[in-house]
Design a protein around this motif. Structure first.
Motif, short mmCIF file in Angstrom:
data_model
loop_
_atom_site.label_atom_id
_atom_site.label_comp_id
_atom_site.label_asym_id
_atom_site.label_seq_id
_atom_site.Cartn_x
_atom_site.Cartn_y
_atom_site.Cartn_z
N ASP A 151 -8.57 6.24 -0.73
CA ASP A 151 -9.22 5.94 -2.13
C ASP A 151 -10.51 6.49 -2.03
O ASP A 151 -11.61 5.94 -2.58
CB ASP A 151 -9.28 4.33 -2.30
CG ASP A 151 -7.89 3.67 -2.53
OD1 ASP A 151 -7.13 4.57 -3.08
OD2 ASP A 151 -7.79 2.70 -1.85
N GLY B 57 -6.70 8.46 -4.52
CA GLY B 57 -5.34 7.82 -4.39
C GLY B 57 -5.24 7.15 -3.09
O GLY B 57 -6.09 7.19 -2.31
N SER B 58 -4.14 6.35 -2.98
CA SER B 58 -3.99 5.47 -1.73
C SER B 58 -3.21 6.29 -0.69
O SER B 58 -3.34 5.80 0.55
CB SER B 58 -2.83 4.66 -2.29
OG SER B 58 -1.49 5.01 -2.50
#
Length: 372
Positions: free
Chosen positions: A160, A57-58
């Motif tokens: 990420d 994820g970011s």
């Protein structure tokens, strides 16, 4: 005195890092660069905070590599806590304990109780997750050494599942906003970092080529050979003379106490910081002569001029082992007074904690009993 203590502290860190680093490089490391996939998290224990299983994820993940003996690491902790609070919705901070000193022949994870004690005692200043490295020292090897990082504190930022930045924690104030605002140029940073990492790996290889034979001799207790190598290194690498003299004293103390102290007295004439290095090796040892303990404590001069409670506590131990209970009492009283002040003022973060004050109080009570 303060300046000398700082110099001695740097020498002790250099010596610790050399031998700890040597112990942590038993396996070949892959090269890790900016933009590479982040290695997994492998640890002996997730000590504090909510465990995570991946960096997907970011969200930004900040991994801060530290050790209980590292002064600059401890100094950075309060600000890291502030940053975690400031960016709690977007960033997860994880303190990664590595390179702890362990007794010879003991597994690395034998350091875990002392690390847990430190984290618990320093809870307010470590307001983020904390893990400790495992017996294979995976985090120290597959993260730090693979990236060419030879010193701590060192900070990795992951997004990420990729490593997007590596640097000193002091730079987080400027770099995190850029990352969160989408203004961070990873490729530009990668070009700069890759160049420095190549130089760091080259320097590391050169250092290990020089120091590995010495380390091997010390581990094998081939002290005569180790001393010979030290003298050779002092000629070949004069920049490491002070470090080599510190190692020489430690080896001599294992071999022949009288020769060690004769060397220490001559060493102190040319290197003022030698007194702190000698103290570090002497005060924790039992069974040395009273003269050794008393000379070591006396090499710092007037107790009343000293302002470091950790130093004063060590001196109290030396005075006590040397049979001078009056000066042990005086040193411990001042150590306790300064420790209480440091705890109240929030100074000496990570060095003075609640349990430190309690330990000093117990020692003071013991010395009072000896004097009375």
């Amino acid at each position: 005195m303060k300046k000398n203590n700082n110099s001695a502290g740097m020498l002790i860190i250099l010596i610790c890092t050399l031998f700890i680093f040597g112990n942590a490089t038993g396996q070949q490391n892959a090269i890790l660069n900016i933009g590479d996939q982040a290695p997994p998290l492998k640890y002996s224990k997730w000590i504090k905070g909510e465990p995570i299983s991946s960096f997907a994820g970011s969200r930004l993940y900040v991994l801060e590599f530290w050790a209980t003996w590292c002064g600059p690491c401890k100094a950075a902790m309060p600000h890291l806590t502030q940053l975690q609070q400031q960016y709690k919705d977007k960033v997860t901070f994880i303190g990664v304990g590595i390179w702890e000193k362990v007794p010879e022949g003991k597994p690395y994870e034998s350091s875990l109780p002392s690390v847990e004690k430190f984290v618990k005692g320093n809870d307010a200043n470590m307001g983020y997750a904390v893990i400790a490295d495992n017996n294979k020292q995976f985090m120290g090897n597959k993260w730090m050494k693979a990236a060419g990082e030879n010193g701590i504190p060192s900070t990795f930022v992951v997004k990420d599942n990729k490593i997007i930045w590596i640097g000193h924690p002091n730079s987080l104030d400027s770099i995190l906003p850029e990352m969160l605002d989408g203004k961070y140029d990873m490729e530009a940073f990668k070009a700069k970092f890759s160049k420095s990492a190549v130089a760091a790996r080259k320097q590391n290889a050169e250092l290990m080529a020089v120091f590995t034979p010495l380390q091997d001799a010390v581990k094998a207790k081939e002290y005569a050979k180790a001393l010979e190598l030290i003298e050779q290194l002092k000629v070949k690498q004069p920049g490491y003379k002070t470090m080599m003299d510190g190692m020489k004293f430690k080896i001599l103390l294992d071999m022949d106490e009288k020769k060690a102290m004769d060397f220490a007295k001559e060493w102190l004439k040319e290197t003022k910081s030698a007194s702190s290095v000698v103290l570090g090796d002497v005060y924790n040892r039992d069974g040395l002569s009273k003269d050794t303990y008393l000379w070591t404590a006396g090499s710092f001069g007037n107790i009343e001029t000293l302002t470091n409670p950790v130093l004063l506590d060590a001196l109290a131990t030396c005075f006590s082992k040397g049979g001078d209970y009056q000066n042990a009492l005086i040193s411990q009283e001042k150590a306790l007074e300064l420790a209480k002040r440091a705890l109240k003022d929030g100074t000496m973060v990570g060095s003075i904690m609640d349990y430190t004050v309690t330990e000093y109080q117990e020692k003071l009570k013991k010395y009072q009993g000896m004097v009375n």
